[in-house]
Write a protein that holds these residues in place. Structure first.
Motif, PDB file in Angstrom:
ATOM      1  N   ALA A  65      -3.750  13.937  -4.083  1.00  0.00           N
ATOM      2  CA  ALA A  65      -3.026  14.878  -3.206  1.00  0.00           C
ATOM      3  C   ALA A  65      -2.910  14.300  -1.789  1.00  0.00           C
ATOM      4  O   ALA A  65      -1.950  14.544  -1.161  1.00  0.00           O
ATOM      5  CB  ALA A  65      -4.350  16.424  -3.026  1.00  0.00           C
ATOM      6  N   PRO A  66      -3.697  13.544  -1.075  1.00  0.00           N
ATOM      7  CA  PRO A  66      -3.668  13.111   0.353  1.00  0.00           C
ATOM      8  C   PRO A  66      -2.153  12.048   0.230  1.00  0.00           C
ATOM      9  O   PRO A  66      -1.700  11.739   1.243  1.00  0.00           O
ATOM     10  CB  PRO A  66      -4.851  12.305   0.566  1.00  0.00           C
ATOM     11  CG  PRO A  66      -5.761  12.897  -0.278  1.00  0.00           C
ATOM     12  CD  PRO A  66      -5.040  13.044  -1.347  1.00  0.00           C
ATOM     13  N   LEU A  67      -1.881  11.679  -0.789  1.00  0.00           N
ATOM     14  CA  LEU A  67      -0.656  10.798  -0.843  1.00  0.00           C
ATOM     15  C   LEU A  67       0.614  11.673  -0.748  1.00  0.00           C
ATOM     16  O   LEU A  67       1.670  11.041  -0.751  1.00  0.00           O
ATOM     17  CB  LEU A  67      -0.514   9.820  -2.162  1.00  0.00           C
ATOM     18  CG  LEU A  67      -1.656   8.992  -2.583  1.00  0.00           C
ATOM     19  CD1 LEU A  67      -1.867   8.257  -3.752  1.00  0.00           C
ATOM     20  CD2 LEU A  67      -2.234   8.151  -1.215  1.00  0.00           C
ATOM     21  N   ILE A  68       0.607  12.808  -0.894  1.00  0.00           N
ATOM     22  CA  ILE A  68       1.794  13.672  -0.840  1.00  0.00           C
ATOM     23  C   ILE A  68       2.296  13.616   0.574  1.00  0.00           C
ATOM     24  O   ILE A  68       1.546  14.303   1.410  1.00  0.00           O
ATOM     25  CB  ILE A  68       1.411  15.102  -1.424  1.00  0.00           C
ATOM     26  CG1 ILE A  68       1.307  14.977  -3.053  1.00  0.00           C
ATOM     27  CG2 ILE A  68       2.881  15.897  -1.308  1.00  0.00           C
ATOM     28  CD1 ILE A  68       0.653  16.127  -3.536  1.00  0.00           C
ATOM     29  N   GLU A  69       3.594  13.308   0.930  1.00  0.00           N
ATOM     30  CA  GLU A  69       3.998  13.173   2.242  1.00  0.00           C
ATOM     31  C   GLU A  69       4.786  14.389   2.475  1.00  0.00           C
ATOM     32  O   GLU A  69       5.153  14.961   3.570  1.00  0.00           O
ATOM     33  CB  GLU A  69       4.759  11.936   2.381  1.00  0.00           C
ATOM     34  CG  GLU A  69       5.269  11.803   3.818  1.00  0.00           C
ATOM     35  CD  GLU A  69       5.628  10.409   4.280  1.00  0.00           C
ATOM     36  OE1 GLU A  69       4.779   9.266   3.770  1.00  0.00           O
ATOM     37  OE2 GLU A  69       6.629  10.021   4.518  1.00  0.00           O
ATOM     38  N   VAL A  71      -6.760  -4.376   0.247  1.00  0.00           N
ATOM     39  CA  VAL A  71      -5.332  -4.171   0.193  1.00  0.00           C
ATOM     40  C   VAL A  71      -4.719  -4.547   1.247  1.00  0.00           C
ATOM     41  O   VAL A  71      -5.126  -4.325   2.657  1.00  0.00           O
ATOM     42  CB  VAL A  71      -5.262  -2.830   0.053  1.00  0.00           C
ATOM     43  CG1 VAL A  71      -3.684  -2.300  -0.103  1.00  0.00           C
ATOM     44  CG2 VAL A  71      -5.996  -2.236  -0.989  1.00  0.00           C
ATOM     45  N   VAL A  72      -3.356  -5.176   1.263  1.00  0.00           N
ATOM     46  CA  VAL A  72      -2.417  -5.663   2.475  1.00  0.00           C
ATOM     47  C   VAL A  72      -1.830  -4.434   2.745  1.00  0.00           C
ATOM     48  O   VAL A  72      -0.872  -4.059   1.627  1.00  0.00           O
ATOM     49  CB  VAL A  72      -1.684  -6.781   2.097  1.00  0.00           C
ATOM     50  CG1 VAL A  72      -0.752  -6.964   3.261  1.00  0.00           C
ATOM     51  CG2 VAL A  72      -2.405  -7.952   1.693  1.00  0.00           C
ATOM     52  N   ALA A  73      -1.951  -3.562   3.653  1.00  0.00           N
ATOM     53  CA  ALA A  73      -1.336  -2.599   4.044  1.00  0.00           C
ATOM     54  C   ALA A  73      -0.517  -2.789   5.684  1.00  0.00           C
ATOM     55  O   ALA A  73      -1.177  -2.908   6.731  1.00  0.00           O
ATOM     56  CB  ALA A  73      -2.176  -1.235   4.103  1.00  0.00           C
ATOM     57  N   ARG A  74       0.767  -2.336   5.477  1.00  0.00           N
ATOM     58  CA  ARG A  74       1.365  -2.775   6.581  1.00  0.00           C
ATOM     59  C   ARG A  74       1.501  -1.603   7.618  1.00  0.00           C
ATOM     60  O   ARG A  74       1.506  -1.528   8.958  1.00  0.00           O
ATOM     61  CB  ARG A  74       3.071  -2.869   6.266  1.00  0.00           C
ATOM     62  CG  ARG A  74       3.881  -3.809   7.226  1.00  0.00           C
ATOM     63  CD  ARG A  74       5.309  -3.866   6.779  1.00  0.00           C
ATOM     64  NE  ARG A  74       5.152  -5.133   5.991  1.00  0.00           N
ATOM     65  CZ  ARG A  74       6.274  -5.481   5.605  1.00  0.00           C
ATOM     66  NH1 ARG A  74       7.652  -4.940   5.664  1.00  0.00           N
ATOM     67  NH2 ARG A  74       6.301  -6.577   4.651  1.00  0.00           N
ATOM     68  N   HIS A  75       1.392  -0.053   7.105  1.00  0.00           N
ATOM     69  CA  HIS A  75       1.669   0.944   7.873  1.00  0.00           C
ATOM     70  C   HIS A  75       0.236   1.732   8.008  1.00  0.00           C
ATOM     71  O   HIS A  75      -0.562   1.986   7.432  1.00  0.00           O
ATOM     72  CB  HIS A  75       2.574   2.138   7.073  1.00  0.00           C
ATOM     73  CG  HIS A  75       3.888   1.446   6.961  1.00  0.00           C
ATOM     74  ND1 HIS A  75       4.962   1.331   7.867  1.00  0.00           N
ATOM     75  CD2 HIS A  75       4.455   0.577   5.846  1.00  0.00           C
ATOM     76  CE1 HIS A  75       5.885   0.776   7.617  1.00  0.00           C
ATOM     77  NE2 HIS A  75       5.754   0.358   6.370  1.00  0.00           N
ATOM     78  N   GLN A  76       0.319   2.419   9.611  1.00  0.00           N
ATOM     79  CA  GLN A  76      -0.912   3.009   9.896  1.00  0.00           C
ATOM     80  C   GLN A  76      -1.240   4.079   8.944  1.00  0.00           C
ATOM     81  O   GLN A  76      -2.720   4.262   8.496  1.00  0.00           O
ATOM     82  CB  GLN A  76      -0.882   3.680  11.072  1.00  0.00           C
ATOM     83  CG  GLN A  76      -1.938   4.279  11.848  1.00  0.00           C
ATOM     84  CD  GLN A  76      -3.019   3.304  12.006  1.00  0.00           C
ATOM     85  OE1 GLN A  76      -3.007   1.968  12.039  1.00  0.00           O
ATOM     86  NE2 GLN A  76      -4.394   3.764  11.847  1.00  0.00           N
ATOM     87  N   ARG A  77      -0.550   4.778   8.367  1.00  0.00           N
ATOM     88  CA  ARG A  77      -0.798   6.112   7.530  1.00  0.00           C
ATOM     89  C   ARG A  77      -1.702   5.424   6.099  1.00  0.00           C
ATOM     90  O   ARG A  77      -2.518   6.019   5.785  1.00  0.00           O
ATOM     91  CB  ARG A  77       0.294   6.837   7.204  1.00  0.00           C
ATOM     92  CG  ARG A  77      -0.262   8.057   6.157  1.00  0.00           C
ATOM     93  CD  ARG A  77      -0.940   9.065   7.023  1.00  0.00           C
ATOM     94  NE  ARG A  77      -1.439  10.279   5.955  1.00  0.00           N
ATOM     95  CZ  ARG A  77      -2.901  10.671   5.686  1.00  0.00           C
ATOM     96  NH1 ARG A  77      -3.776   9.954   6.487  1.00  0.00           N
ATOM     97  NH2 ARG A  77      -3.067  11.360   4.952  1.00  0.00           N
ATOM     98  N   LEU A 113      -6.522   4.187   2.661  1.00  0.00           N
ATOM     99  CA  LEU A 113      -7.470   3.263   1.963  1.00  0.00           C
ATOM    100  C   LEU A 113      -8.690   3.380   2.546  1.00  0.00           C
ATOM    101  O   LEU A 113      -9.709   3.207   1.799  1.00  0.00           O
ATOM    102  CB  LEU A 113      -6.672   2.199   2.357  1.00  0.00           C
ATOM    103  CG  LEU A 113      -5.363   1.638   1.438  1.00  0.00           C
ATOM    104  CD1 LEU A 113      -4.625   0.634   1.884  1.00  0.00           C
ATOM    105  CD2 LEU A 113      -5.526   1.579   0.033  1.00  0.00           C
ATOM    106  N   ALA A 114      -8.845   3.471   4.124  1.00  0.00           N
ATOM    107  CA  ALA A 114     -10.234   3.601   4.571  1.00  0.00           C
ATOM    108  C   ALA A 114     -10.914   4.942   3.953  1.00  0.00           C
ATOM    109  O   ALA A 114     -12.248   4.721   3.833  1.00  0.00           O
ATOM    110  CB  ALA A 114      -9.961   3.770   5.993  1.00  0.00           C
ATOM    111  N   GLU A 115     -10.055   5.915   3.746  1.00  0.00           N
ATOM    112  CA  GLU A 115     -11.021   7.085   3.150  1.00  0.00           C
ATOM    113  C   GLU A 115     -11.608   6.760   2.131  1.00  0.00           C
ATOM    114  O   GLU A 115     -12.465   7.593   1.499  1.00  0.00           O
ATOM    115  CB  GLU A 115      -9.977   8.282   3.079  1.00  0.00           C
ATOM    116  CG  GLU A 115      -9.573   8.837   4.241  1.00  0.00           C
ATOM    117  CD  GLU A 115      -8.380   9.950   4.245  1.00  0.00           C
ATOM    118  OE1 GLU A 115      -8.138  10.289   3.024  1.00  0.00           O
ATOM    119  OE2 GLU A 115      -7.948  10.187   5.290  1.00  0.00           O
ATOM    120  N   ALA A 141       0.934  -1.158  -0.011  1.00  0.00           N
ATOM    121  CA  ALA A 141      -0.094  -0.071  -0.160  1.00  0.00           C
ATOM    122  C   ALA A 141       0.785   1.210   0.106  1.00  0.00           C
ATOM    123  O   ALA A 141       0.579   2.275   0.536  1.00  0.00           O
ATOM    124  CB  ALA A 141      -1.048  -0.014   1.118  1.00  0.00           C
ATOM    125  N   GLY A 142       2.092   1.176  -0.634  1.00  0.00           N
ATOM    126  CA  GLY A 142       2.773   2.278  -0.993  1.00  0.00           C
ATOM    127  C   GLY A 142       2.252   3.229  -1.971  1.00  0.00           C
ATOM    128  O   GLY A 142       1.123   3.182  -2.378  1.00  0.00           O
TER     129      GLY A 142
END
Lengths: 311, 311
Positions: A278-282, A175-181, A186-188, A155-156
């Motif tokens: 846009a939310p993916l921009i870190e 989706v297999v996602a390891r990290h909280q963020r 994905l929940a959004e 989920a990168g």
């Protein structure tokens, strides 16, 4: 990997345009190239938005905002004539193979590679056209039905975009996602999140997209796909992958390698607001801090890091 | 591997038929099973022609010559209800998994697995229905066009049948064949023979069928397939296969595992004489010399070895 301010602007070839880069995105491939995955020693970067400053054969483009397809094929060989320009053996690839990349003030691409952007699309969002096109490529290669059960492993940066493209198609996406963020993002968008791959039902997904680029991610994909199902390899892997070929035969699994994709659907989805990256921009770094930007993008779980160049 | 004359005839389950075996064929999978590729310790053999001697729920079959599909699914699970009976997790498989095989005087299969043979088809030729069906399966999974350039790697028992099926479809077929006799048999059906894999043009075949079951055969297939082309894995492999997953992604290759296939087209091709497998028969042994028969089938370059049971 070093920052240099003494690199000459690339020369313009026939039917090429010079683009002043505005923003560029960092991709896992850039990080792999830094690790020596492929012997490229030029300027990195292949996700960008810029403005055309010179185009002798297409003067109408000058001044316009563009994104650009990264493969520059010869146009004359058997692969090109068969419509497989992205696989031309003579091709150069922006920031990857024989062509100076986007982490610089200027880049050069064939006029045919450029796509004008609609005015309403912000340049930060438009930087996602190239990776989003790569996500759409899997639908070009593997026709999906709305009733398919699809799993994305990883989920990168890429996995997030793949999940968004799949959800658009109406599939049931997990989706297999390891990290909280990653999970929050994905929940959004209303996608099912699987924290622990061990908890996945085995052998039941019609299609599994491997977007983690790790052998352990492949093992998860292999366990989750149903007999006669399809695994799409969407990431480049460092090193070799070992697999049980007999089990692949017995279960009649299809494995599909998938790379660059079509820009038009990606531009439509972003311009229409159907997919908002846009939310993916870190983080955003200026070009002078480009080395830091790549270090940041290499942190476990990091999402998209952008580099601003022109302003 | 031993010959035993004290094995009890298998019991008849619901909707099953008892078949007196006439002739059985030796397949590479039998040899792999002998080497411990899969923990099966029963009677081997899954290619056969026989005559129905008992069928309580289908008495009209008694006395008729039949061949039989080897997967016996439960008929009730999700895989079965999705039409994937060959992948039923509860299935037994004749001579491979939980079901006594054809190297014996009698075998038992579900009535639904049996196909009556037309009278004009000799029993030696009919023994090829099962492996020929496996060759047809690749066309079920990978639609082929008459303009496709197709390469078969390996010209043993399965490669020979695959070449015949492909040539029927009008494709331009080339076969990598190591042994003189294999090459002669291919020349007879007008297929191009490649003696030295080194001499193959690289990256130009639309579809490559790997029928050698060896990692070196896979390397030949990988070098020969064009970008965005397809490799069909038609053989079970002993051990694991190592591959360059990044190159698979960059070249967007599709890999398809392929196993058992549809009996009807195989019976049609054999009964109509369009495919004649008789020249592939290398030796015939009586059941008492079954151990010798398997040794013979394991010789490098060996073609089809049959075992006669009932006369």
């Amino acid at each position: 990997m070093t920052f240099r301010d003494d690199v000459a602007a690339p020369a313009l070839g026939d039917d090429e345009a010079r683009v002043r880069v505005g923003v560029a995105g960092v991709c896992a491939t850039d990080l792999e190239l830094c690790r020596g995955y492929y012997p490229f020693e030029g300027v990195l970067g292949h996700e960008f938005v810029g403005r055309v400053v010179e185009a002798p054969t297409a003067p109408e483009l000058v001044g316009h905002r563009v994104v650009g397809e990264i493969n520059a094929p010869c146009g004359r060989c058997a692969a090109c004539l068969a419509g497989l320009g992205n696989h031309c053996p003579e091709r150069t690839v922006l920031g990857i193979l024989g062509r100076s990349g986007a982490f610089a003030e200027e880049l050069v691409l064939p006029v045919a590679n450029l796509h004008r952007l609609p005015g309403e699309l912000s340049r930060e969002r438009a930087t996602f056209v190239e990776p989003l096109a790569a996500a759409y490529q899997l639908c070009e290669q593997v026709p999906l039905r709305p009733t398919d059960r699809v799993l994305v492993v990883g989920a990168g940066r890429l996995g997030q975009l793949v999940a968004r493209v799949l959800a658009e198609g109406g599939c049931e996406v997990s989706v297999v996602a390891r990290h909280q963020r990653q999970r929050e993002l994905l929940a959004e968008i209303g996608v099912s999140v699987v924290g622990d791959a061990e908890a996945l039902p085995s052998r039941c997904f019609d299609v599994v997209v491997e977007a983690s680029g790790s052998p352990s991610g492949f093992e998860v994909a292999r366990a989750a796909v149903r007999p006669r199902g399809t695994i799409v390899l969407k990431s480049t892997y460092a090193g070799r992958l070992e697999l049980d070929a007999s089990a692949l035969v017995v279960d009649e699994i299809t494995l599909v390698g998938s790379r660059c994709g079509p820009f038009a659907p990606a531009i439509r989805a972003l311009a229409g607001g159907r997919i908002d990256p846009a939310p993916l921009i870190e983080a955003v770094y200026p070009l002078e801090r480009g080395v830091e930007a790549l270090d940041h993008a290499g942190r476990p779980g990091a999402l998209k890091v952008l580099i601003t160049i022109d302003g």
